[in-house]
Design a protein around this motif. Structure first.
Motif, mmCIF file in Angstrom:
data_model
loop_
_atom_site.group_PDB
_atom_site.id
_atom_site.type_symbol
_atom_site.label_atom_id
_atom_site.label_comp_id
_atom_site.label_asym_id
_atom_site.label_seq_id
_atom_site.Cartn_x
_atom_site.Cartn_y
_atom_site.Cartn_z
ATOM 1 N N ALA A 65 39.240 77.588 29.459
ATOM 2 C CA ALA A 65 38.203 76.585 29.554
ATOM 3 C C ALA A 65 37.118 77.423 28.725
ATOM 4 O O ALA A 65 36.106 77.877 28.661
ATOM 5 C CB ALA A 65 37.293 76.324 31.628
ATOM 6 N N GLN A 66 36.865 76.366 28.204
ATOM 7 C CA GLN A 66 35.626 76.413 26.646
ATOM 8 C C GLN A 66 34.563 75.387 26.649
ATOM 9 O O GLN A 66 35.232 74.029 26.534
ATOM 10 C CB GLN A 66 36.387 75.970 24.943
ATOM 11 N N THR A 67 33.415 75.232 26.082
ATOM 12 C CA THR A 67 32.288 74.102 25.825
ATOM 13 C C THR A 67 33.107 73.082 25.506
ATOM 14 O O THR A 67 33.185 74.118 24.111
ATOM 15 C CB THR A 67 30.774 75.230 26.160
ATOM 16 N N PRO A 68 32.497 72.181 25.465
ATOM 17 C CA PRO A 68 32.774 70.728 24.296
ATOM 18 C C PRO A 68 32.112 71.274 22.916
ATOM 19 O O PRO A 68 30.847 71.920 23.395
ATOM 20 C CB PRO A 68 33.107 69.593 25.018
ATOM 21 N N PRO A 69 32.274 70.920 21.965
ATOM 22 C CA PRO A 69 31.356 71.187 20.290
ATOM 23 C C PRO A 69 30.157 69.926 20.856
ATOM 24 O O PRO A 69 30.402 68.873 21.940
ATOM 25 C CB PRO A 69 32.081 70.136 19.559
ATOM 26 N N ALA A 70 29.024 69.948 20.359
ATOM 27 C CA ALA A 70 27.607 69.652 20.801
ATOM 28 C C ALA A 70 28.578 68.024 19.589
ATOM 29 O O ALA A 70 29.170 67.794 19.120
ATOM 30 C CB ALA A 70 27.269 70.080 19.667
ATOM 31 N N ASN A 71 27.697 66.968 20.288
ATOM 32 C CA ASN A 71 27.583 65.690 20.430
ATOM 33 C C ASN A 71 28.027 65.307 20.272
ATOM 34 O O ASN A 71 28.777 64.009 19.951
ATOM 35 C CB ASN A 71 26.891 65.505 19.225
ATOM 36 N N THR A 72 29.504 65.199 21.445
ATOM 37 C CA THR A 72 30.937 65.163 21.526
ATOM 38 C C THR A 72 30.677 64.398 22.770
ATOM 39 O O THR A 72 29.811 64.655 23.994
ATOM 40 C CB THR A 72 31.863 65.757 22.004
ATOM 41 N N ASP A 73 31.817 62.931 23.016
ATOM 42 C CA ASP A 73 31.902 62.378 24.435
ATOM 43 C C ASP A 73 33.115 62.401 25.097
ATOM 44 O O ASP A 73 34.072 62.347 24.071
ATOM 45 C CB ASP A 73 31.607 60.663 23.739
ATOM 46 N N PRO A 74 33.265 62.326 26.156
ATOM 47 C CA PRO A 74 33.823 62.491 26.880
ATOM 48 C C PRO A 74 35.067 61.465 27.208
ATOM 49 O O PRO A 74 34.768 59.986 25.782
ATOM 50 C CB PRO A 74 33.577 62.461 28.776
ATOM 51 N N ILE A 75 36.388 61.576 26.689
ATOM 52 C CA ILE A 75 37.569 60.419 26.436
ATOM 53 C C ILE A 75 36.838 59.346 27.981
ATOM 54 O O ILE A 75 36.893 59.545 28.882
ATOM 55 C CB ILE A 75 38.673 60.681 27.083
ATOM 56 N N GLY A 76 36.563 58.272 27.644
ATOM 57 C CA GLY A 76 36.638 56.747 27.913
ATOM 58 C C GLY A 76 35.063 56.827 28.007
ATOM 59 O O GLY A 76 34.741 55.636 28.878
ATOM 60 N N PHE A 77 34.122 57.072 27.872
ATOM 61 C CA PHE A 77 32.993 57.352 27.375
ATOM 62 C C PHE A 77 32.454 55.960 26.669
ATOM 63 O O PHE A 77 33.178 55.574 26.006
ATOM 64 C CB PHE A 77 31.893 58.768 27.212
ATOM 65 N N VAL A 78 32.109 55.059 27.144
ATOM 66 C CA VAL A 78 31.325 53.736 26.700
ATOM 67 C C VAL A 78 29.986 54.230 26.551
ATOM 68 O O VAL A 78 29.272 54.168 27.800
ATOM 69 C CB VAL A 78 31.613 52.624 26.923
ATOM 70 N N LYS A 79 29.170 54.111 25.549
ATOM 71 C CA LYS A 79 27.843 54.337 24.618
ATOM 72 C C LYS A 79 27.306 52.293 24.906
ATOM 73 O O LYS A 79 28.496 51.722 23.825
ATOM 74 C CB LYS A 79 27.368 54.655 24.105
ATOM 75 N N TYR A 80 26.297 52.812 25.444
ATOM 76 C CA TYR A 80 25.630 51.240 25.562
ATOM 77 C C TYR A 80 24.537 51.174 24.522
ATOM 78 O O TYR A 80 23.157 52.097 24.917
ATOM 79 C CB TYR A 80 25.206 50.603 27.089
ATOM 80 N N GLU A 81 24.653 50.489 23.381
ATOM 81 C CA GLU A 81 23.506 50.395 21.952
ATOM 82 C C GLU A 81 22.390 49.767 23.171
ATOM 83 O O GLU A 81 23.002 48.137 23.211
ATOM 84 C CB GLU A 81 23.979 50.200 20.790
ATOM 85 N N LEU A 82 21.427 50.231 23.459
ATOM 86 C CA LEU A 82 20.146 49.112 23.769
ATOM 87 C C LEU A 82 19.011 49.773 22.857
ATOM 88 O O LEU A 82 18.999 50.356 21.821
ATOM 89 C CB LEU A 82 19.553 50.044 25.193
ATOM 90 N N LYS A 83 18.954 48.279 22.693
ATOM 91 C CA LYS A 83 17.475 47.859 21.548
ATOM 92 C C LYS A 83 16.262 48.385 21.958
ATOM 93 O O LYS A 83 16.308 47.926 23.376
ATOM 94 C CB LYS A 83 17.812 46.552 20.314
ATOM 95 N N ASP A 84 15.754 49.116 21.166
ATOM 96 C CA ASP A 84 14.201 50.044 22.023
ATOM 97 C C ASP A 84 13.059 48.424 22.124
ATOM 98 O O ASP A 84 13.254 47.373 21.039
ATOM 99 C CB ASP A 84 13.052 50.930 20.775
ATOM 100 N N GLY A 85 12.010 47.990 22.823
ATOM 101 C CA GLY A 85 11.311 47.138 23.142
ATOM 102 C C GLY A 85 10.887 47.177 24.770
ATOM 103 O O GLY A 85 11.000 48.222 25.728
ATOM 104 N N LYS A 86 10.199 46.154 24.156
ATOM 105 C CA LYS A 86 9.132 45.783 26.026
ATOM 106 C C LYS A 86 10.127 45.557 27.211
ATOM 107 O O LYS A 86 11.054 44.669 26.896
ATOM 108 C CB LYS A 86 7.832 44.928 25.884
ATOM 109 N N TRP A 87 10.445 45.720 28.143
ATOM 110 C CA TRP A 87 11.313 45.154 28.798
ATOM 111 C C TRP A 87 10.565 44.863 29.681
ATOM 112 O O TRP A 87 11.723 44.199 30.488
ATOM 113 C CB TRP A 87 12.181 46.291 29.946
#
Length: 87
Positions: A65-87
Motif C-alpha cells: 500500500a503506497q501513498t499516491p503521488p502529490a496532486n492526484t485525484d481519486p477515480i471518479g472525483f469531480v472538481k467543482y470550479e468555483l470563481k472567487d467572489g463575494k457570495w
C-alpha cells in the motif's frame, strides 16, 4: 382367470421398473451440485494482485500500500470550479 394373472404380473413389472427408474434418478441427483469436476479459466479463481498488508519486493520500502503521488485525484472525483467572489 389365467389371462388376468398375466396382466397383473405385467402391471407389477411396469410398477417395479418405474420405482427402480425413479430411485436411480433420485440417487443420481444426490451428488455434489457445486462441483462439476471441471476447471474453466483457473487463473480467474486465483487472485494475482498483492494484498495491502502483504510485503512487496517491487517497492523500495517493501510495502504494497503506497501513498499516491502529490496532486492526484481519486477515480471518479469531480472538481467543482468555483470563481472567487463575494457570495
Amino acid at each position: 382367470m389365467k389371462g388376468s394373472i398375466s396382466v397383473m404380473n405385467k402391471k407389477y413389472i411396469v410398477y417395479a421398473t418405474l420405482i427402480v427408474l425413479v430411485s436411480v434418478v433420485m440417487l443420481s441427483a444426490c451428488g455434489d451440485k457445486r462441483s462439476t469436476g471441471l476447471e474453466y479459466a483457473r487463473n480467474m479463481y486465483d487472485p494475482i494482485a498483492y494484498n495491502q498488508d502483504q510485503p512487496n519486493k517491487n517497492f523500495a520500502n517493501g510495502a504494497t500500500a503506497q501513498t499516491p503521488p502529490a496532486n492526484t485525484d481519486p477515480i471518479g472525483f469531480v472538481k467543482y470550479e468555483l470563481k472567487d467572489g463575494k457570495w
